[in-house]
Design a protein around this motif. Structure first.
Motif, PDB file in Angstrom:
ATOM      1  N   GLU A   1       0.831  -1.214   0.000  1.00  0.00           N
ATOM      2  CA  GLU A   1       0.000   0.000   0.000  1.00  0.00           C
ATOM      3  C   GLU A   1       0.864   1.262   0.000  1.00  0.00           C
ATOM      4  OE1 GLU A   1      -2.727  -0.134   3.281  1.00  0.00           O
ATOM      5  OE2 GLU A   1      -3.746  -1.917   2.504  1.00  0.00           O
ATOM      6  N   LEU A   2       1.988   1.205   0.703  1.00  0.00           N
ATOM      7  CA  LEU A   2       2.866   2.375   0.798  1.00  0.00           C
ATOM      8  C   LEU A   2       3.696   2.594  -0.463  1.00  0.00           C
ATOM      9  CD1 LEU A   2       4.205   1.897   4.449  1.00  0.00           C
ATOM     10  CD2 LEU A   2       2.447   3.506   3.680  1.00  0.00           C
ATOM     11  N   VAL A   3       4.149   1.494  -1.086  1.00  0.00           N
ATOM     12  CA  VAL A   3       5.074   1.627  -2.219  1.00  0.00           C
ATOM     13  C   VAL A   3       4.364   1.856  -3.559  1.00  0.00           C
ATOM     14  CG1 VAL A   3       5.378  -0.806  -2.914  1.00  0.00           C
ATOM     15  CG2 VAL A   3       7.313   0.784  -3.046  1.00  0.00           C
ATOM     16  N   LEU A   4       3.154   1.373  -3.724  1.00  0.00           N
ATOM     17  CA  LEU A   4       2.475   1.503  -5.031  1.00  0.00           C
ATOM     18  C   LEU A   4       2.344   2.955  -5.511  1.00  0.00           C
ATOM     19  CD1 LEU A   4      -0.179  -1.371  -5.007  1.00  0.00           C
ATOM     20  CD2 LEU A   4       1.880  -1.186  -6.425  1.00  0.00           C
ATOM     21  N   PRO A   5       1.925   3.909  -4.645  1.00  0.00           N
ATOM     22  CA  PRO A   5       1.848   5.298  -5.117  1.00  0.00           C
ATOM     23  C   PRO A   5       3.225   5.857  -5.510  1.00  0.00           C
ATOM     24  CG  PRO A   5       0.636   5.033  -3.053  1.00  0.00           C
ATOM     25  CD  PRO A   5       1.378   3.753  -3.288  1.00  0.00           C
ATOM     26  N   ILE A   6       4.262   5.462  -4.791  1.00  0.00           N
ATOM     27  CA  ILE A   6       5.630   5.913  -5.103  1.00  0.00           C
ATOM     28  C   ILE A   6       6.026   5.392  -6.490  1.00  0.00           C
ATOM     29  CG2 ILE A   6       8.068   5.669  -4.455  1.00  0.00           C
ATOM     30  CD1 ILE A   6       7.020   5.350  -1.484  1.00  0.00           C
ATOM     31  N   LEU A   7       5.772   4.123  -6.728  1.00  0.00           N
ATOM     32  CA  LEU A   7       6.126   3.509  -8.012  1.00  0.00           C
ATOM     33  C   LEU A   7       5.310   4.102  -9.156  1.00  0.00           C
ATOM     34  CD1 LEU A   7       6.471  -0.236  -6.922  1.00  0.00           C
ATOM     35  CD2 LEU A   7       8.298   1.439  -7.278  1.00  0.00           C
ATOM     36  N   ALA A   8       4.035   4.382  -8.907  1.00  0.00           N
ATOM     37  CA  ALA A   8       3.170   4.951  -9.950  1.00  0.00           C
ATOM     38  C   ALA A   8       3.719   6.303 -10.411  1.00  0.00           C
ATOM     39  CB  ALA A   8       1.744   5.097  -9.431  1.00  0.00           C
ATOM     40  N   LYS A   9       4.175   7.130  -9.462  1.00  0.00           N
ATOM     41  CA  LYS A   9       4.737   8.444  -9.810  1.00  0.00           C
ATOM     42  C   LYS A   9       6.005   8.307 -10.651  1.00  0.00           C
ATOM     43  CE  LYS A   9       5.025  10.017  -5.646  1.00  0.00           C
ATOM     44  NZ  LYS A   9       5.405  10.774  -4.470  1.00  0.00           N
ATOM     45  N   MET A  10       6.750   7.231 -10.421  1.00  0.00           N
ATOM     46  CA  MET A  10       8.031   7.032 -11.106  1.00  0.00           C
ATOM     47  C   MET A  10       7.901   6.140 -12.349  1.00  0.00           C
ATOM     48  SD  MET A  10      10.383   6.522  -7.704  1.00  0.00           S
ATOM     49  CE  MET A  10      11.921   6.395  -8.609  1.00  0.00           C
ATOM     50  N   ASN A  11       6.653   5.722 -12.645  1.00  0.00           N
ATOM     51  CA  ASN A  11       6.397   4.857 -13.795  1.00  0.00           C
ATOM     52  C   ASN A  11       7.127   3.508 -13.675  1.00  0.00           C
ATOM     53  OD1 ASN A  11       4.745   4.636 -15.969  1.00  0.00           O
ATOM     54  ND2 ASN A  11       6.231   5.412 -17.440  1.00  0.00           N
ATOM     55  N   LEU A  12       7.121   2.960 -12.471  1.00  0.00           N
ATOM     56  CA  LEU A  12       7.754   1.669 -12.193  1.00  0.00           C
ATOM     57  C   LEU A  12       6.683   0.681 -11.752  1.00  0.00           C
ATOM     58  CD1 LEU A  12      10.800   2.986 -10.110  1.00  0.00           C
ATOM     59  CD2 LEU A  12      10.790   2.348 -12.527  1.00  0.00           C
ATOM     60  N   GLU A  13       7.014  -0.602 -11.814  1.00  0.00           N
ATOM     61  CA  GLU A  13       6.039  -1.600 -11.389  1.00  0.00           C
ATOM     62  C   GLU A  13       6.582  -2.432 -10.242  1.00  0.00           C
ATOM     63  OE1 GLU A  13       5.397  -5.556 -13.549  1.00  0.00           O
ATOM     64  OE2 GLU A  13       6.460  -4.398 -15.061  1.00  0.00           O
ATOM     65  N   LEU A  14       5.671  -2.852  -9.380  1.00  0.00           N
ATOM     66  CA  LEU A  14       6.015  -3.724  -8.263  1.00  0.00           C
ATOM     67  C   LEU A  14       6.001  -5.159  -8.757  1.00  0.00           C
ATOM     68  CD1 LEU A  14       6.523  -4.134  -5.216  1.00  0.00           C
ATOM     69  CD2 LEU A  14       4.031  -4.264  -4.945  1.00  0.00           C
ATOM     70  N   VAL A  15       7.099  -5.879  -8.529  1.00  0.00           N
ATOM     71  CA  VAL A  15       7.182  -7.282  -8.926  1.00  0.00           C
ATOM     72  C   VAL A  15       6.848  -8.170  -7.739  1.00  0.00           C
ATOM     73  CG1 VAL A  15       8.705  -9.114  -9.772  1.00  0.00           C
ATOM     74  CG2 VAL A  15       8.886  -6.815 -10.716  1.00  0.00           C
ATOM     75  N   ASP A  16       7.430  -7.879  -6.581  1.00  0.00           N
ATOM     76  CA  ASP A  16       7.230  -8.740  -5.419  1.00  0.00           C
ATOM     77  C   ASP A  16       7.701  -8.029  -4.155  1.00  0.00           C
ATOM     78  OD1 ASP A  16       6.482 -11.030  -4.060  1.00  0.00           O
ATOM     79  OD2 ASP A  16       8.236 -12.205  -4.631  1.00  0.00           O
ATOM     80  N   ILE A  17       7.190  -8.494  -3.024  1.00  0.00           N
ATOM     81  CA  ILE A  17       7.643  -8.028  -1.711  1.00  0.00           C
ATOM     82  C   ILE A  17       7.837  -9.268  -0.850  1.00  0.00           C
ATOM     83  CG2 ILE A  17       7.063  -6.742   0.387  1.00  0.00           C
ATOM     84  CD1 ILE A  17       5.266  -4.954  -1.348  1.00  0.00           C
ATOM     85  N   GLU A  18       8.972  -9.328  -0.169  1.00  0.00           N
ATOM     86  CA  GLU A  18       9.244 -10.429   0.748  1.00  0.00           C
ATOM     87  C   GLU A  18       9.684  -9.844   2.083  1.00  0.00           C
ATOM     88  OE1 GLU A  18      12.458 -12.595  -1.040  1.00  0.00           O
ATOM     89  OE2 GLU A  18      11.174 -13.547  -2.525  1.00  0.00           O
ATOM     90  N   PHE A  19       9.229 -10.467   3.165  1.00  0.00           N
ATOM     91  CA  PHE A  19       9.733 -10.122   4.493  1.00  0.00           C
ATOM     92  C   PHE A  19      10.297 -11.416   5.055  1.00  0.00           C
ATOM     93  CE2 PHE A  19       9.132  -9.034   9.088  1.00  0.00           C
ATOM     94  CZ  PHE A  19      10.063  -8.004   9.104  1.00  0.00           C
ATOM     95  N   VAL A  20      11.615 -11.508   5.104  1.00  0.00           N
ATOM     96  CA  VAL A  20      12.263 -12.778   5.428  1.00  0.00           C
ATOM     97  C   VAL A  20      13.361 -12.599   6.472  1.00  0.00           C
ATOM     98  CG1 VAL A  20      11.812 -13.849   3.174  1.00  0.00           C
ATOM     99  CG2 VAL A  20      13.878 -12.506   3.486  1.00  0.00           C
ATOM    100  N   LYS A  21      13.590 -13.675   7.206  1.00  0.00           N
ATOM    101  CA  LYS A  21      14.680 -13.687   8.179  1.00  0.00           C
ATOM    102  C   LYS A  21      15.840 -14.451   7.562  1.00  0.00           C
ATOM    103  CE  LYS A  21      15.669 -14.229  13.020  1.00  0.00           C
ATOM    104  NZ  LYS A  21      15.180 -14.635  14.329  1.00  0.00           N
ATOM    105  N   GLU A  22      16.996 -13.819   7.534  1.00  0.00           N
ATOM    106  CA  GLU A  22      18.206 -14.454   7.027  1.00  0.00           C
ATOM    107  C   GLU A  22      19.238 -14.365   8.138  1.00  0.00           C
ATOM    108  OE1 GLU A  22      19.253 -12.610   3.301  1.00  0.00           O
ATOM    109  OE2 GLU A  22      17.390 -13.260   2.354  1.00  0.00           O
TER     110      GLU A  22
END
Length: 157
Positions: A11-32
């Motif tokens: 929800e937070l990143v989509l408006p940022i990407l839309a302004k920059m003409n970029l697309e969201l591919v994936d989001i991961e929250f992982v422990k390494e």
């Protein structure tokens, strides 16, 4: 916070990407190891460069600080999905027609669960992949609802 971290981040990143003409591919929250990583993969028709990643990271970091969806330390990484880009949505699969793909299925199709070859067709319901079996090309029909994971494949000749 009741929403999953990845959903809040989306929800937070989509408006940022839309302004920059970029697309969201994936989001991961992982422990390494002992560290947590919030990984955001972005792309565009022209590709992604380090400046794009930096700009998105900076803006998203501000938004994450404001909403504070993660109460413990983590690292934010914004990057390109790379050459073996995951095909998460039907639109991703559609764009991959004519390209080499790697498909894993939930259950065997013709006694196989892994298929690598050229994506010939996708109609939203099924994929047609041309695979090489020994020296013969064969087309395999894979129901879309049986696909566990799909990504672009790098081939070396």
């Amino acid at each position: 916070m009741s929403k999953k971290i990845t959903e809040v981040t989306e929800e937070l990143v989509l408006p940022i990407l839309a302004k920059m003409n970029l697309e969201l591919v994936d989001i991961e929250f992982v422990k390494e190891g002992k560290n947590w990583y919030l990984k955001v993969f972005i792309d565009s028709e022209k590709g992604i460069d380090i400046e794009d990643c930096g700009n998105v990271s900076e803006q998203l970091s501000e938004k994450l600080d404001e909403t504070d969806p993660i109460s413990y330390p983590y690292f934010l990484e914004v990057s390109s999905p790379g050459v073996e880009r995951p095909l998460k949505k039907p639109e991703d699969v559609q764009k991959a027609i004519g390209k080499q793909v790697h498909i894993k299925t939930y259950e065997p199709i013709n006694n196989e669960k892994i298929f690598e070859g050229k994506l010939i067709q996708f109609d939203g319901e099924r994929l047609i992949v041309e695979v090489l079996i020994k020296t013969r090309k064969k087309q395999v029909e894979i129901p879309y609802n049986k696909v566990a994971s799909a990504r672009l494949a790098v081939t070396f000749h």
